[in-house]
Write a protein that holds these residues in place. Structure first.
Motif, mmCIF file in Angstrom:
data_model
loop_
_atom_site.group_PDB
_atom_site.id
_atom_site.type_symbol
_atom_site.label_atom_id
_atom_site.label_comp_id
_atom_site.label_asym_id
_atom_site.label_seq_id
_atom_site.Cartn_x
_atom_site.Cartn_y
_atom_site.Cartn_z
ATOM 1 N N LYS A 1 0.827 -1.204 0.000
ATOM 2 C CA LYS A 1 0.000 0.000 0.000
ATOM 3 C C LYS A 1 0.862 1.255 0.000
ATOM 4 C CE LYS A 1 -3.740 2.270 2.545
ATOM 5 N NZ LYS A 1 -4.608 2.202 3.733
ATOM 6 N N ASP A 2 1.918 1.252 0.796
ATOM 7 C CA ASP A 2 2.799 2.414 0.869
ATOM 8 C C ASP A 2 3.525 2.638 -0.455
ATOM 9 O OD1 ASP A 2 2.039 2.771 3.459
ATOM 10 O OD2 ASP A 2 3.815 1.835 4.328
ATOM 11 N N ARG B 1 2.321 2.063 -3.447
ATOM 12 C CA ARG B 1 1.434 2.315 -4.582
ATOM 13 C C ARG B 1 1.609 3.687 -5.231
ATOM 14 N NH1 ARG B 1 -3.846 -0.673 -2.091
ATOM 15 N NH2 ARG B 1 -3.341 -2.760 -2.824
ATOM 16 N N PRO B 2 1.673 4.784 -4.458
ATOM 17 C CA PRO B 2 1.845 6.083 -5.134
ATOM 18 C C PRO B 2 3.089 6.116 -6.013
ATOM 19 C CG PRO B 2 1.233 6.399 -2.847
ATOM 20 C CD PRO B 2 1.521 4.941 -3.004
ATOM 21 N N GLN B 3 4.209 5.549 -5.523
ATOM 22 C CA GLN B 3 5.431 5.537 -6.311
ATOM 23 C C GLN B 3 5.279 4.664 -7.554
ATOM 24 O OE1 GLN B 3 8.044 7.482 -5.837
ATOM 25 N NE2 GLN B 3 8.886 6.695 -7.747
ATOM 26 N N THR C 1 -7.985 3.222 -7.795
ATOM 27 C CA THR C 1 -6.863 3.359 -6.866
ATOM 28 C C THR C 1 -6.098 4.654 -7.123
ATOM 29 O OG1 THR C 1 -6.629 0.955 -6.719
ATOM 30 C CG2 THR C 1 -4.739 2.279 -6.034
ATOM 31 N N ARG D 1 -7.380 7.665 -5.343
ATOM 32 C CA ARG D 1 -7.112 7.768 -3.908
ATOM 33 C C ARG D 1 -5.921 8.680 -3.633
ATOM 34 N NH1 ARG D 1 -7.349 1.397 -2.092
ATOM 35 N NH2 ARG D 1 -9.501 0.970 -2.761
ATOM 36 N N TYR D 2 -5.039 8.789 -4.628
ATOM 37 C CA TYR D 2 -3.808 9.561 -4.434
ATOM 38 C C TYR D 2 -3.746 10.810 -5.315
ATOM 39 C CZ TYR D 2 -2.526 4.994 -2.510
ATOM 40 O OH TYR D 2 -2.509 3.824 -1.798
ATOM 41 N N PHE D 3 -4.361 10.754 -6.486
ATOM 42 C CA PHE D 3 -4.288 11.858 -7.445
ATOM 43 C C PHE D 3 -5.674 12.106 -8.027
ATOM 44 C CE2 PHE D 3 -0.498 9.135 -7.686
ATOM 45 C CZ PHE D 3 0.448 10.002 -7.137
ATOM 46 N N ALA E 1 2.987 15.305 -9.536
ATOM 47 C CA ALA E 1 3.719 14.330 -8.731
ATOM 48 C C ALA E 1 4.916 13.775 -9.497
ATOM 49 C CB ALA E 1 2.782 13.200 -8.305
#
Length: 206
Positions: free
Chosen positions: A12-13, A15-17, A50, A53-55, A64
């Motif tokens: 999960k941590d 995922r953004p990368q 998904t 959730r971040y962007f 980003a």
């Protein structure tokens, strides 16, 4: 806590990368206009929801990407012992060597090309690249030039204008390779970085 939980947490941590890395590949391959978040999600191995959730938007995702590329390239220089205190004559070989190495990777030149080609159609694209990448790199370089001028090791002049003398040949080398990849004049970027650092040191030194 069962044995699977740490793996899930790390996943999960990460995922953004992973999404950012997938976005870079999509932007390079298709350009900004034709990149779809669905394709980014597929490349990243996640569902489209998904990403949201971040962007929130594709523009947020590109910001980003720009921040990631800027941080990745500046970190090596800023983490050099004493980098905050050295002047341009010391910093230039480090910076140009690092830039040459990164520019040898097709992804960074591909993003630069995308910004140049699509920046007029998407003004926010150019603004993000300027604010997140250009301004940060310029700040490091002009600061180093100013320190050298105050110490008396670098000739007088406008640091902001000297910046173009520093980065111009490297950018030209990248654009030449992107435009004429099979030309016998397409430069080896690492060799160009070394030679350019020597030329600059002679030209900037008092």
């Amino acid at each position: 806590m069962n044995e699977r939980e740490p793996k899930w947490t790390r996943r999960k941590d990460a995922r953004p990368q992973e999404i950012i890395e997938a976005a870079i590949d999509e932007f390079v391959a298709k350009g900004y206009a034709h990149t779809k978040l669905t394709d980014v999600a597929r490349r990243a191995g996640v569902v489209k929801g998904t990403i949201y959730r971040y962007f929130e938007t594709k523009a947020d995702l590109f910001r980003a990407v720009a921040r990631h590329l800027a941080s990745e390239n500046l970190m090596a220089i800023q983490n050099t012992p004493g980098a905050a205190d050295v002047d341009a004559l010391t910093l230039l070989p480090l910076l140009l060597g690092h830039v040459a190495g990164k520019m040898s990777d097709a992804r960074l030149p591909g993003i630069v090309r995308m910004v140049l080609l699509e920046g007029r159609m998407f003004p926010d694209l150019a603004s993000v690249w300027h604010d997140e990448v250009i301004a940060r790199v310029a700040g490091v370089l002009t600061g180093a030039i100013e320190r050298g001028q105050k110490a008396g090791s670098i000739r007088a002049g406008d640091p902001a204008l000297m910046l173009f003398s520093v980065m111009g040949p490297m950018l030209m080398g990248v654009l030449f390779r992107e435009t004429f990849p099979d030309s016998p004049f397409a430069p080896d970027l690492r060799a160009l970085g070394v030679q350019h650092a020597d030329v600059l040191a002679a030209g900037l030194r008092v």
